[in-house]
Design a protein around this motif. Structure first.
Motif, PDB file in Angstrom:
ATOM      1  N   LYS A   1      16.307   3.622 -14.031  1.00 33.08           N
ATOM      2  CA  LYS A   1      15.614   4.367 -13.452  1.00 33.08           C
ATOM      3  C   LYS A   1      15.813   4.254 -12.152  1.00 33.08           C
ATOM      4  CE  LYS A   1      12.335   4.063 -16.274  1.00 33.08           C
ATOM      5  NZ  LYS A   1      11.162   4.277 -17.304  1.00 33.08           N
ATOM      6  N   GLY A   2      16.032   2.908 -11.743  1.00 33.18           N
ATOM      7  CA  GLY A   2      16.061   2.254 -11.075  1.00 33.18           C
ATOM      8  C   GLY A   2      14.975   1.113 -10.011  1.00 33.18           C
ATOM      9  N   GLU A   3      14.312   0.839 -11.086  1.00 34.70           N
ATOM     10  CA  GLU A   3      13.262   0.284 -11.354  1.00 34.70           C
ATOM     11  C   GLU A   3      13.296  -1.061 -10.725  1.00 34.70           C
ATOM     12  OE1 GLU A   3      10.331   1.950 -13.740  1.00 34.70           O
ATOM     13  OE2 GLU A   3       9.961   2.966 -13.355  1.00 34.70           O
ATOM     14  N   LEU A   4      12.317  -2.153 -10.048  1.00 33.93           N
ATOM     15  CA  LEU A   4      13.003  -3.668  -9.682  1.00 33.93           C
ATOM     16  C   LEU A   4      12.135  -3.642 -11.139  1.00 33.93           C
ATOM     17  CD1 LEU A   4      12.851  -4.703  -6.177  1.00 33.93           C
ATOM     18  CD2 LEU A   4      14.870  -4.174  -7.191  1.00 33.93           C
ATOM     19  N   VAL A   5      12.874  -4.560 -11.809  1.00 34.64           N
ATOM     20  CA  VAL A   5      11.759  -5.150 -12.902  1.00 34.64           C
ATOM     21  C   VAL A   5      11.783  -6.574 -12.679  1.00 34.64           C
ATOM     22  CG1 VAL A   5      12.066  -5.810 -15.510  1.00 34.64           C
ATOM     23  CG2 VAL A   5      13.331  -3.462 -14.374  1.00 34.64           C
ATOM     24  N   ILE A   6      10.154  -7.020 -12.536  1.00 31.12           N
ATOM     25  CA  ILE A   6      10.126  -8.239 -11.758  1.00 31.12           C
ATOM     26  C   ILE A   6       9.377  -9.232 -12.878  1.00 31.12           C
ATOM     27  CG2 ILE A   6       9.282  -9.374  -9.545  1.00 31.12           C
ATOM     28  CD1 ILE A   6       9.406  -6.835  -8.668  1.00 31.12           C
ATOM     29  N   GLY A   7      10.037 -10.610 -13.074  1.00 26.23           N
ATOM     30  CA  GLY A   7       8.704 -11.113 -13.524  1.00 26.23           C
ATOM     31  C   GLY A   7       8.176 -12.647 -12.991  1.00 26.23           C
ATOM     32  N   ALA A   8       7.249 -12.607 -13.780  1.00 29.53           N
ATOM     33  CA  ALA A   8       6.401 -13.526 -13.240  1.00 29.53           C
ATOM     34  C   ALA A   8       5.687 -14.566 -14.232  1.00 29.53           C
ATOM     35  CB  ALA A   8       5.429 -13.502 -13.309  1.00 29.53           C
ATOM     36  N   GLY A   9       5.982 -16.095 -13.572  1.00 28.71           N
ATOM     37  CA  GLY A   9       5.267 -17.031 -15.045  1.00 28.71           C
ATOM     38  C   GLY A   9       3.900 -16.891 -15.816  1.00 28.71           C
ATOM     39  N   ILE A  10       3.462 -18.027 -16.706  1.00 27.85           N
ATOM     40  CA  ILE A  10       2.833 -17.752 -17.269  1.00 27.85           C
ATOM     41  C   ILE A  10       1.163 -17.797 -16.458  1.00 27.85           C
ATOM     42  CG2 ILE A  10       3.582 -18.102 -19.559  1.00 27.85           C
ATOM     43  CD1 ILE A  10       2.126 -21.311 -19.704  1.00 27.85           C
ATOM     44  N   ASP A  11       0.483 -17.033 -17.006  1.00 29.01           N
ATOM     45  CA  ASP A  11      -0.844 -17.381 -16.507  1.00 29.01           C
ATOM     46  C   ASP A  11      -1.312 -19.098 -16.469  1.00 29.01           C
ATOM     47  OD1 ASP A  11      -0.772 -14.627 -15.672  1.00 29.01           O
ATOM     48  OD2 ASP A  11      -2.694 -14.660 -14.594  1.00 29.01           O
ATOM     49  N   GLY A  12      -2.347 -19.640 -15.974  1.00 31.23           N
ATOM     50  CA  GLY A  12      -2.099 -20.880 -16.717  1.00 31.23           C
ATOM     51  C   GLY A  12      -3.512 -21.308 -17.465  1.00 31.23           C
ATOM     52  N   TYR A  13      -3.700 -20.070 -17.906  1.00 28.78           N
ATOM     53  CA  TYR A  13      -4.931 -20.623 -18.664  1.00 28.78           C
ATOM     54  C   TYR A  13      -4.592 -19.711 -20.027  1.00 28.78           C
ATOM     55  CZ  TYR A  13      -5.718 -15.186 -17.395  1.00 28.78           C
ATOM     56  OH  TYR A  13      -5.175 -13.925 -16.998  1.00 28.78           O
ATOM     57  N   VAL A  14      -5.166 -19.700 -21.320  1.00 31.67           N
ATOM     58  CA  VAL A  14      -5.293 -19.246 -22.673  1.00 31.67           C
ATOM     59  C   VAL A  14      -6.015 -18.051 -22.709  1.00 31.67           C
ATOM     60  CG1 VAL A  14      -4.702 -21.396 -23.724  1.00 31.67           C
ATOM     61  CG2 VAL A  14      -7.037 -20.840 -23.989  1.00 31.67           C
ATOM     62  N   SER A  15      -5.588 -16.794 -23.279  1.00 25.74           N
ATOM     63  CA  SER A  15      -5.911 -15.901 -23.436  1.00 25.74           C
ATOM     64  C   SER A  15      -5.620 -14.619 -24.658  1.00 25.74           C
ATOM     65  CB  SER A  15      -6.441 -15.226 -22.559  1.00 25.74           C
ATOM     66  OG  SER A  15      -6.287 -13.712 -22.382  1.00 25.74           O
ATOM     67  N   TYR A  16      -6.327 -13.694 -24.803  1.00 32.22           N
ATOM     68  CA  TYR A  16      -5.580 -13.038 -25.576  1.00 32.22           C
ATOM     69  C   TYR A  16      -5.616 -10.931 -25.189  1.00 32.22           C
ATOM     70  CZ  TYR A  16      -5.702 -16.228 -29.442  1.00 32.22           C
ATOM     71  OH  TYR A  16      -5.226 -17.602 -30.404  1.00 32.22           O
ATOM     72  N   SER A  17      -5.930 -11.194 -23.714  1.00 34.19           N
ATOM     73  CA  SER A  17      -6.096  -9.780 -22.829  1.00 34.19           C
ATOM     74  C   SER A  17      -4.727 -10.023 -22.547  1.00 34.19           C
ATOM     75  CB  SER A  17      -6.752  -9.849 -22.245  1.00 34.19           C
ATOM     76  OG  SER A  17      -6.820 -10.664 -20.721  1.00 34.19           O
ATOM     77  N   GLN A  18      -4.409  -8.958 -22.809  1.00 38.77           N
ATOM     78  CA  GLN A  18      -2.351  -8.485 -22.285  1.00 38.77           C
ATOM     79  C   GLN A  18      -2.985  -7.968 -20.840  1.00 38.77           C
ATOM     80  OE1 GLN A  18      -1.525  -5.244 -25.762  1.00 38.77           O
ATOM     81  NE2 GLN A  18      -0.481  -7.114 -26.164  1.00 38.77           N
ATOM     82  N   ARG A  19      -3.153  -8.594 -19.885  1.00 41.34           N
ATOM     83  CA  ARG A  19      -3.319  -8.246 -18.362  1.00 41.34           C
ATOM     84  C   ARG A  19      -3.559  -9.798 -18.105  1.00 41.34           C
ATOM     85  NH1 ARG A  19      -8.910  -6.196 -16.774  1.00 41.34           N
ATOM     86  NH2 ARG A  19      -8.118  -7.254 -14.759  1.00 41.34           N
ATOM     87  N   GLY A  20      -3.491  -9.996 -16.573  1.00 36.10           N
ATOM     88  CA  GLY A  20      -3.532 -11.077 -16.055  1.00 36.10           C
ATOM     89  C   GLY A  20      -4.107 -11.285 -14.936  1.00 36.10           C
ATOM     90  N   GLY A  21      -3.399 -12.672 -14.700  1.00 37.73           N
ATOM     91  CA  GLY A  21      -4.308 -12.880 -12.877  1.00 37.73           C
ATOM     92  C   GLY A  21      -3.766 -12.449 -11.724  1.00 37.73           C
ATOM     93  N   PHE A  22      -4.458 -11.789 -10.452  1.00 45.38           N
ATOM     94  CA  PHE A  22      -3.619 -11.546  -9.794  1.00 45.38           C
ATOM     95  C   PHE A  22      -2.980 -12.441  -8.726  1.00 45.38           C
ATOM     96  CE2 PHE A  22      -3.470  -9.389  -5.048  1.00 45.38           C
ATOM     97  CZ  PHE A  22      -2.713  -8.444  -5.661  1.00 45.38           C
TER      98      PHE A  22
END
Ligand SMILES: Cc1cc2nc3c(=O)[nH]c(=O)nc-3n(C[C@H](O)[C@H](O)[C@H](O)COP(=O)(O)OP(=O)(O)OC[C@H]3O[C@@H](n4cnc5c(N)ncnc54)[C@H](O)[C@@H]3O)c2cc1C
Length: 416
Positions: free
Chosen positions: A289-310
């Motif tokens: 579709k033309g979007e840049l798909v960008i991946g990060a590293g893991i957030d350092g803490y353990v969690s079950y929330s499907q989001r992460g830190g800014f």
């Protein structure tokens, strides 16, 4: 199940595309199955597909607490490669890559597997030595890998910053040309359709809340849709694997972390490969579709929330902009997170558990999308035969007692 083809497309066009069959049924659960797979991600669905296709076991249910592909399968950055350092990893990821190469034809479903090449870039001589070590290990295992000089890296991906004075200048890199990307949803849907057409029941909105055992052997699962009996159970629940193990009465050496990704607004084609930098910790490719798909590293803490830190997004984008200054004025469109199940050696856990007839396939962490076909294939064998095959055997749970770890952390199992 009718086959998808140019002829079926033409036939359906005559009736305004109103006659398409549903790709899979939505049956009510039966009282019991020969095999229950817990988790309707790519790995669980692939397991069910190969159980039916390769082992003739069709009285199978896949139980999914949400919707199929709604976990990490539908949340990842879709990088597929097999250039892992250690033999055991190289064998399983290469097994998967070979299956990827024929997957669309096998499933009669276009998973949009695109072998556009994955380039790992390095920024100094030390990193170059590490990459070179991996390149030689890959070649010894028959996995394609080429060394690129600084000039060749910049030629392979002209959008990269050529400035030699930046903090992480391009020094060189490796490329696996058979590697690339695939359409993640299509992988879940293709396996679901293939499994369903062979008789597998795919049951969504059905959470497993407990296991029933008799004399140390699993006999069924408690679910939000009632009790379902099972001859065998395979747990393929990624970030929730340790929760399910806990319900079954044993512990897994896993940590569940959020892992984030984001996409930009769509732009004209600018990157026709995948670029990964382990040191800068950023990964980028461009979707159809033309979007840049960008991946990060893991957030350092353990969690079950499907989001992460800014902070992680900020760091990742700073790295991307340093590598690709031409992206500096682009806007990001969406950001999301998944829960990745990370083992101490960053390798998967496949095989038996302390509960008889209960099998587990987890620990794929930040990099299991690429393994989907291979993981399902070897896990189906493990569940069907009660024993892992030679490819899966090194990933048994008891390696954490024996010490025979497959230590890919810091080698090749970087995020993605
Ligand atoms: C942001 C991000 C980027 C990534 N990038 C890459 C990449 O580029 N390349 C790569 O190879 N890998 C990547 N990965 C990793 C990859 O996504 C996963 O390893 C892989 O998708 C795991 O597949 P799965 O089928 O095991 O898990 P999932 O797709 O998560 O499936 C597990 C399913 O189990 C279900 N479940 C959980 N508990 C229960 C229960 N009690 N009852 C019933 N169902 C339950 C969940 O709802 C879920 O649908 C990335 C992951 C993330 C989050």
């Amino acid at each position: 199940m009718s086959r998808y083809s140019i002829f079926s497309l033409a036939r359906q066009a005559l009736s305004h595309h109103e006659g398409w069959q549903k790709a899979w049924r939505s049956p009510d659960p039966k009282p019991a199955y020969d095999v229950i797979i817990v988790g309707g991600g790519g790995h669980g669905l692939a397991t069910a597909y190969y159980l039916a296709k390769e082992h003739g076991i069709t009285n199978v249910a896949v139980l999914e607490k949400g919707w199929i592909g709604g976990g990490n399968t539908g949340r990842n950055t879709t990088i597929v490669r097999s250039n892992y350092l250690y033999d055991a990893s190289a064998f399983i990821y290469e097994h998967a890559l070979k299956l990827w190469e024929g997957l669309s034809a096998d499933l009669n479903y276009n998973v949009m597997f695109s072998q556009r090449g994955v380039m790992n870039i390095c920024h100094d001589p030390h990193e170059a030595r590490e990459l070179m070590r991996r390149l030689h290990a890959n070649r010894l295992n028959g996995i394609d890998s080429d060394w690129l000089t600084r000039e060749q890296v910049l030629e392979f991906c002209p959008a990269l910053n050529p400035d030699p004075t930046i903090r992480f200048p391009v020094y060189g890199g490796t490329v696996q040309r058979r590697a690339g990307t695939a359409r993640h949803d299509a992988v879940a849907w293709g396996y679901a359709r293939g499994a369903d057409s062979r008789g597998v029941d795919i049951i969504q909105n059905c959470e497993v809340t407990g296991f029933r055992t008799e004399q140390g052997r699993v006999v069924g699962v408690e679910t939000t849709r009632g009790y379902i009996g099972a001859g065998k159970v395979g747990v393929v629940a990624a970030g929730h694997s340790s929760v399910l193990a806990n319900l079954a009465g044993f512990r897994l050496p896993l940590e569940s972390h959020p892992l984030q990704a984001l996409v930009s607004e769509p732009i004209k084609p600018v990157i026709d490969c995948v670029v990964m930098s382990n040191a800068v910790h950023a990964y980028v490719s461009q979707s159809d579709k033309g979007e840049l798909v960008i991946g990060a590293g893991i957030d350092g803490y353990v969690s079950y929330s499907q989001r992460g830190g800014f902070a992680v997004i900020e760091e990742t984008l700073a790295a991307i902009v340093e590598m690709f200054p031409i992206f500096s004025r682009m806007r990001m469109l969406r950001q999301w997170g998944g829960i990745v199940d990370v083992a101490p050696d960053a390798s998967p856990i496949i095989g038996k558990t302390p509960v008889e007839n209960l099998f587990i396939n987890c620990g794929w962490g930040t990099g299991g999308f690429k393994a989907t076909p291979g993981s399902g294939h070897v896990f189906a064998h493990t569940v069907a035969r009660g024993e892992p095959n030679a490819i899966a055997a090194p990933f048994a749970l008891d390696r954490f007692a024996s010490g025979a770890l497959v230590a890919e952390h810091g080698a090749a199992a970087v995020a993605h």
